[in-house]
Design a protein around this motif. Sequence first.
Motif, mmCIF file in Angstrom:
data_model
loop_
_atom_site.group_PDB
_atom_site.id
_atom_site.type_symbol
_atom_site.label_atom_id
_atom_site.label_comp_id
_atom_site.label_asym_id
_atom_site.label_seq_id
_atom_site.Cartn_x
_atom_site.Cartn_y
_atom_site.Cartn_z
ATOM 1 N N PRO A 118 -21.167 55.451 92.026
ATOM 2 C CA PRO A 118 -20.908 55.248 90.460
ATOM 3 C C PRO A 118 -20.290 54.315 90.310
ATOM 4 N N ILE A 119 -19.907 54.070 88.618
ATOM 5 C CA ILE A 119 -19.525 52.924 88.013
ATOM 6 C C ILE A 119 -18.222 52.326 88.963
ATOM 7 N N GLY A 120 -18.028 51.134 89.161
ATOM 8 C CA GLY A 120 -16.700 51.218 89.468
ATOM 9 C C GLY A 120 -17.049 51.140 90.744
ATOM 10 N N LYS A 121 -17.586 51.864 91.926
ATOM 11 C CA LYS A 121 -17.623 52.008 93.565
ATOM 12 C C LYS A 121 -17.183 50.722 94.104
ATOM 13 N N ALA A 122 -18.288 50.212 93.770
ATOM 14 C CA ALA A 122 -18.850 48.786 94.213
ATOM 15 C C ALA A 122 -18.471 47.822 93.630
ATOM 16 N N GLN A 123 -17.592 47.035 94.160
ATOM 17 C CA GLN A 123 -16.438 45.727 93.556
ATOM 18 C C GLN A 123 -16.637 44.249 94.333
ATOM 19 N N VAL A 124 -16.001 43.436 94.217
ATOM 20 C CA VAL A 124 -15.644 42.348 94.814
ATOM 21 C C VAL A 124 -14.180 42.324 95.551
ATOM 22 N N LEU A 125 -14.187 42.207 96.926
ATOM 23 C CA LEU A 125 -12.960 42.751 97.623
ATOM 24 C C LEU A 125 -12.445 41.475 97.420
ATOM 25 N N ALA A 126 -13.100 40.373 97.594
ATOM 26 C CA ALA A 126 -11.812 39.329 98.090
ATOM 27 C C ALA A 126 -13.959 37.889 97.800
ATOM 28 N N VAL A 127 -13.261 36.725 97.990
ATOM 29 C CA VAL A 127 -14.331 35.734 97.759
ATOM 30 C C VAL A 127 -14.052 34.609 99.275
#
Length: 390
Positions: A278-287
């Motif tokens: 789903p769009i928005g499910k996978a996101q950048v949590l931290a760098v």
Amino acid sequence: MLKRLSRGLRTVFAVAALTVAAYATAAEWRGDHPDTYVVKRGDTLWDISARFLKKPWLWPEIWQANPQIKNPHLIYPGDVISLAYLDRLAVQPGPRQAAPINAIPLDQIEAFLKDLRVVDEFEQLPYVVSLEEDRLRGSQGQVVYVRGLAGAQPGQRYLIVRPTQRYTQTRRTSNGQYLPFKEDLDFRGKRLLTQTADLDTGWTNMVLSEGPLELLGYELARVNLGTVTRGEVGNVEASTVLLDEAGREVRIGDRLIPVDAHGYDLQFFPHAPKTQLPIGKAQVLAVADTDRYGGPRDVIAISAGARDGVDNGTVFSIWRNGSNVIDKVEYGEDRSYQSVPKKSRVQLPDEFAGHVMVFRTFDKMSYGLVMEGIKPAKVGYTLKHPDATY
């Protein structure tokens, strides 16, 4: 007759399949590719493919379809890759003194392969309760005292790890999108402040976490390695552990886990996600090693893992979340963002930033290496299919 007809149909289908495959392969080539390419030291399979393919994550499907290449990972510096014959790849072996090249530079992810792991809980693990001579820090050759190792025998070895981050994810009921949370932990592993990325404005804020959040995992970083020299004997309520490595200094609150065969992949086959998220499910949590931004060859934490169909080699495109802006032509320049209802704002499209390939997968989250990009990747950015256009 039926057998002959069956064999004939299979032959027709096979020829058709090869024709389609050859056409698809040709369609992915860049128009200016040379006839041959000599593999150089320092190359990666991704870099080579990016020179000649419009979509470098497709190289496994293309290369494995060619019988000349038994194993696309066993390509060495000095090998000559033919790019001319029927738009297919054929490898002519060169000198084989060096190690075979990989999809990505392993030296840039080694610490994340060997020294980091994500667990669902850690509070039950044994922990350092004090150090030799009541020191604040301990290093190689010194001893630490551990509570919770009842029954430990001299000679047993343990990894000493430190809880560093707590990752959670919640669903925004207003627009159905996910908002990632990253929380720094203190020496006891307790939460401090939460870093969040606002999907509406793109700004990052520091807030205290509130409300029910789905836990994605705790990040444990390797600190040192220790050997038990004395267990809990007599009225002593802590085991003695000798620090073996010249690594990071150990402190009160660090946890211990048994030394085990902690396996991880060293070869990666880039591929698109096996399931549509789903769009928005996978996101950048931290760098890693930065506050919010990262670029090519930086490691990022991703809010999707094995339970979502993500595995090592999965490639995502990274997108800046489209801003939700005020129409200043209609409302004027003096209106504040909060004074205009969301339904009256203008939703702008997402903006492409780059590509990331997953190299370490856990149940609910994963780590990936940013392979290339046209703008920095930022905490809160959304990950999509590598071929996504919006």
